[in-house]
Every structure is written in C-alpha cells, then in structure tokens.
Scaffold this motif. Sequence first.
Motif, PDB file in Angstrom:
ATOM      1  N   THR A  56      -1.393   7.465   7.214  1.00 13.58           N
ATOM      2  CA  THR A  56      -2.356   6.442   7.275  1.00 13.58           C
ATOM      3  C   THR A  56      -3.546   6.668   8.300  1.00 13.58           C
ATOM      4  O   THR A  56      -4.647   6.516   7.970  1.00 13.58           O
ATOM      5  CB  THR A  56      -1.659   5.145   7.931  1.00 13.58           C
ATOM      6  OG1 THR A  56      -0.575   4.601   6.977  1.00 13.58           O
ATOM      7  CG2 THR A  56      -2.551   3.919   7.926  1.00 13.58           C
TER       8      THR A  56
ATOM      9  N   TYR B 166      -8.813  -0.607   5.490  1.00 14.13           N
ATOM     10  CA  TYR B 166      -9.848   0.201   5.937  1.00 14.13           C
ATOM     11  C   TYR B 166     -11.027  -0.567   5.744  1.00 14.13           C
ATOM     12  O   TYR B 166     -12.032  -0.231   6.491  1.00 14.13           O
ATOM     13  CB  TYR B 166      -9.825   1.688   4.979  1.00 14.13           C
ATOM     14  CG  TYR B 166      -8.478   2.453   5.243  1.00 14.13           C
ATOM     15  CD1 TYR B 166      -7.983   2.372   6.404  1.00 14.13           C
ATOM     16  CD2 TYR B 166      -8.050   3.329   3.948  1.00 14.13           C
ATOM     17  CE1 TYR B 166      -6.818   3.302   6.564  1.00 14.13           C
ATOM     18  CE2 TYR B 166      -7.198   4.061   4.437  1.00 14.13           C
ATOM     19  CZ  TYR B 166      -6.467   4.131   5.629  1.00 14.13           C
ATOM     20  OH  TYR B 166      -5.435   4.883   5.692  1.00 14.13           O
TER      21      TYR B 166
ATOM     22  N   ASN C 244      -3.604  -0.047   1.824  1.00 14.05           N
ATOM     23  CA  ASN C 244      -4.454   0.495   2.876  1.00 14.05           C
ATOM     24  C   ASN C 244      -5.884   0.330   2.808  1.00 14.05           C
ATOM     25  O   ASN C 244      -6.599   0.096   3.862  1.00 14.05           O
ATOM     26  CB  ASN C 244      -4.099   1.961   2.930  1.00 14.05           C
ATOM     27  CG  ASN C 244      -2.770   2.337   3.820  1.00 14.05           C
ATOM     28  OD1 ASN C 244      -2.307   1.612   4.578  1.00 14.05           O
ATOM     29  ND2 ASN C 244      -2.420   3.506   3.659  1.00 14.05           N
TER      30      ASN C 244
ATOM     31  N   THR D  72      -5.873  -1.152  12.113  1.00 16.09           N
ATOM     32  CA  THR D  72      -4.992  -0.416  10.710  1.00 16.09           C
ATOM     33  C   THR D  72      -3.722  -0.305  10.952  1.00 16.09           C
ATOM     34  O   THR D  72      -2.836  -0.585  10.179  1.00 16.09           O
ATOM     35  CB  THR D  72      -5.933   0.479  10.529  1.00 16.09           C
ATOM     36  OG1 THR D  72      -7.292   0.187  10.029  1.00 16.09           O
ATOM     37  CG2 THR D  72      -5.515   1.089   8.897  1.00 16.09           C
TER      38      THR D  72
ATOM     39  N   ASN E 113     -11.568   2.549   9.889  1.00 21.58           N
ATOM     40  CA  ASN E 113     -10.699   3.489  10.686  1.00 21.58           C
ATOM     41  C   ASN E 113     -11.599   4.592  11.177  1.00 21.58           C
ATOM     42  O   ASN E 113     -11.104   5.869  11.362  1.00 21.58           O
ATOM     43  CB  ASN E 113     -10.004   4.302   9.453  1.00 21.58           C
ATOM     44  CG  ASN E 113     -10.636   4.890   8.351  1.00 21.58           C
ATOM     45  OD1 ASN E 113     -12.083   4.717   8.241  1.00 21.58           O
ATOM     46  ND2 ASN E 113      -9.925   5.617   7.556  1.00 21.58           N
TER      47      ASN E 113
ATOM     48  N   GLY F 220      -0.827  -2.320   9.292  1.00 19.14           N
ATOM     49  CA  GLY F 220       0.069  -1.699   8.228  1.00 19.14           C
ATOM     50  C   GLY F 220       1.653  -1.714   8.809  1.00 19.14           C
ATOM     51  O   GLY F 220       2.314  -1.968   7.815  1.00 19.14           O
TER      52      GLY F 220
ATOM     53  N   GLU G  81       1.251   1.940  -0.224  1.00 20.04           N
ATOM     54  CA  GLU G  81      -0.121   2.177   0.812  1.00 20.04           C
ATOM     55  C   GLU G  81      -1.233   2.341  -0.104  1.00 20.04           C
ATOM     56  O   GLU G  81      -2.250   1.782   0.385  1.00 20.04           O
ATOM     57  CB  GLU G  81       0.279   3.983   1.296  1.00 20.04           C
ATOM     58  CG  GLU G  81       1.082   3.531   2.638  1.00 20.04           C
ATOM     59  CD  GLU G  81       1.441   5.078   3.147  1.00 20.04           C
ATOM     60  OE1 GLU G  81       1.701   5.146   4.305  1.00 20.04           O
ATOM     61  OE2 GLU G  81       1.381   5.974   2.517  1.00 20.04           O
TER      62      GLU G  81
END
Length: 492
Positions: A88, A433, A429, A447, A438, A451, A425
């Motif tokens: 990640t 983002y 993810n 983040t 990020n 997660g 993911e």
Amino acid sequence: MIKDYRPRVIWHILDTDNPPQIPDHKIFVGSGKRLLQKLAFGLIPSFVQRKLHQNPSKSNKLHPTAYLDGLRGVASFIVFMGHYTEETLGWYTEPYGAYEDGAPSSLLQLPFVRVLYSPRPMVHIFFIISGYVLAYKPLKQIHSQQLSALTITLSSSVFRRALRLFLPSLITMFVMALAVHFDLSDDRFAPSFFTLSDQMSHWWDTCWGLLRASWAVNDLSYPQPEYNPALWTIPVEFAQSMILFITIIGLSRCITIVRFLMLASIIAFCFFGGQLFTVEFLGGMFIAELTLLQDGSLFTPTSSPTLLPKYDSEELRHKIKECPRIRHYGTKAFWIMNVICGLFIASWTNNHANEVWGIRFFDAHTPEPYHGQQVWFCLGAFQIVGALTQLKFLQTIFNTPIPQYLGNISYALYLVHNLCLTIMEPRVNPYFYRYFGNTTSLGRHLTWVGGLAVYLPVIICVADIFWRAVDTPTVKFARWLEAKCIMTPKKT
C-alpha cells in the motif's frame, strides 16, 4: 385456561386424534430460516460467538508454553501488517529521513516502531518457536526416562506433520486459483488462464512444486510458490521438522550434559556451514531443554535467608541476603537488553540498510558465509524468544486474550491474508488514494489507517472461518488417519 407449553412434536405424539396442521410452505420457510441463521452465525468470528452464548464459558487453563503461542500469533499478525504496508505504502519500508518522495517521513518508520510491519524477522521467530514446541514434549519424556512413550510421540509427529502443514496450504492455493481465474483476485502472483481446467492444471503443478521444495531443506533457489508466495516457509518447516525429530531420537539416550554438548556442537556446525534454518529449529530445541532444566530447579538458587548460617557481623549477613536479589535483577536486566537488541535488529529496513545508524554496523560485520540481514534476523529472534522464556512479565503480556486468540488463528491468518489483500486492495486502495492521497504525510497516514480499518476486520473474520473450517479439521483428520493406520499391540 392453562396454556400448553409442550413442544409441538410431543403434543403431536400425545394428541394423535388432533394433530396440528402446519402448512408445507411454513415448514419450508422455517427450515430455510434456521439454515440461514446457522450459516450467518458460522460467519461470525469465534470470539463473538462465545460472547453471544449466554452460558458462561469455562476458563481454559493455559499450558506452560502458551506465551509462545501468543508470540507466534503476534508474529503472524505482523506478517500481515508488513505485506499490507509494503503493497500500500512502499515509502514506509525506507529508512526514516531518507527517500521520502516529496513528503516528510512518518514516525512509523522509526526503529522499534517499524517492527509493527516488519515481516521478515517474524519468519525466523516462527522457526525457533516451531523447534521449541515440537521438541518440548519429547524432551520432557527424555528427562523422565519414558523412552517408550518418546517413540510413540515422535512416530505420531512424523506421521501427521506433512498433513498438518501441506493440506491447509494446498486448500489455500486452490481457493486463490479460483479467485484468479474468475477475476476476483489480481494476477500479481499467478497467471490467469482462459479455461478452468488450465487453471486447475497450473494449480496442481504449483502444488507439486511446493511439495518438491521440501527436498531443498535450506536451499531457497526453488521459485516462490505461485498464488501465495508466503508459503515458501512451509517446505522449510517440514524439512527442518524431520531433521529435528532425527536429532531428538539420536540424542535421546544421552545423559543431559552430553546431549547439551552434542546439540550445541551440531548447532555450531550448521551455523558455520550456512544452514541457518536448521540452526533455528535446533536452537528452539536447545532453549526448550534449558527451560525444562530450569523448571527442574537445576538452575534455581537454593540459598534462603532462613537457612543462612549465623555470622558475627550483621553487615556480612545483610550482604549475603542481598546476593540473590542482585543476581535476580542483574539477570532480568540482561534479558531486557536482549529484547531491546532483538527488536532493534527487527527494525532492519528493506533497503538502504547501510544508511541507518547501528544497522550499517551489523551489516558491515556480517559473519561468513552469510550476506545481509538474514543471519542478524536469526540472532535477534533468538534474543527475543530466549528472553521471553525468562521474563515473567513478558509471558503475562502474551498470555492475555488477544495474543492467545491470534495464536489460535496464527496459521490460518498466515495462509489467507494474501488472498484477502489481492482481492480487496485493487478495489479499495484507489478510493483511499483519490480521497486522501498518497503524496502528503497526512494523506499517507490516513490511507494507511483507513486501509487497516477496512482490511483488518475482514481478514480476521476470514482467518477465523478458515481456522474452524480447515485448520482445526485438518488436525483432527490427521489424528483420525493415524489412528486408522497404526498397529495395535498384540495381547500376550
């Protein structure tokens, strides 16, 4: 009028002249509802199920080495944390203050803190704990001269070890192969095939590759198993278990001091020969032997204030009384320093270790024939496990409910976390983002935490289900199969 509380079935038996008329659709709906309720209840984690039961659960008495189960559970959790963080936010695997890529470093990258997501040292802790646990019962039987029971224990361990390790692993890869084929999981670890038969053929070849890797013992030149690269440890576990069992049976008739010296010599020979995983398994046996000797009061001080002779000088008597206390605190400080050093080594960064204070010293003084971090992870793992067997306050921490629960599901968690991450993911993810970003320090922290808030509950639930549906039945199946295969002694 008194209401009849008798169950319907009893009422039907007693009152045969007026049976209750229950419509068929209600029977069908009621059965389906009960089935759905059971399925839903089965999907709930086991610790929640215990809370939902109104009957008070019996207090489970912990066995003497339960704290090692807790350590293994925490280590398995850290493996998940490491794989999640690496995939990640790869920046967090870099040293603090370097390679920040436009945003300041996080406190999570500091030494000791970064152990929370450092999976590589945890593998070495796994191996040492395995050596300890597998050797503990046979060594107890050796100390009590139960050699007949020892042969039965080792025979049972050898018979069941392959099933215990490989069957859940193959089932995990089978599920991951299906997930890849039906585009539920990305194909970062294994290719996706057009037909299901081709996918299953590839899964079968991967399974055979995993089994064949057991012959390598310490040679990791075999390719990592596709579908789940974390399974590279399983053939190592199996091969080293067999070496451990051979060593135990070979040294079983030796007197204690000879067994100690020969075991230490074998460990030294393996260490200087580059056989690091064998060192860890046999080192776990060595720590188990020390623990049993301590429990037998061979190393406990025998001096007591009530047994001290009467000295003329009160000051001299006071000094003699203080000696055991000074020795106690000195030993405790020694083991605490070992834990600190082991955790510092476990803070080793994935890359650019030569730019980290302390780590670059270890890296520059890596003994032959090793290169890099692996040998230091081994030594640090010995420091942590050895200290845990000596420090009661650490044992108390790992005997608490959360580490013990993680210990129960540790193998399942290790097996399924990659499956869950490869499914979730790619779908989750991008949202983090997009909304958090990020590229900034705050965005990366949000983040990372976001997660975890999404993935962790799901992975714990899946691991709990896998533990109950696959892992535990595998253990029972291995015992059942052994009972069916063994010879019963003839009556004379």
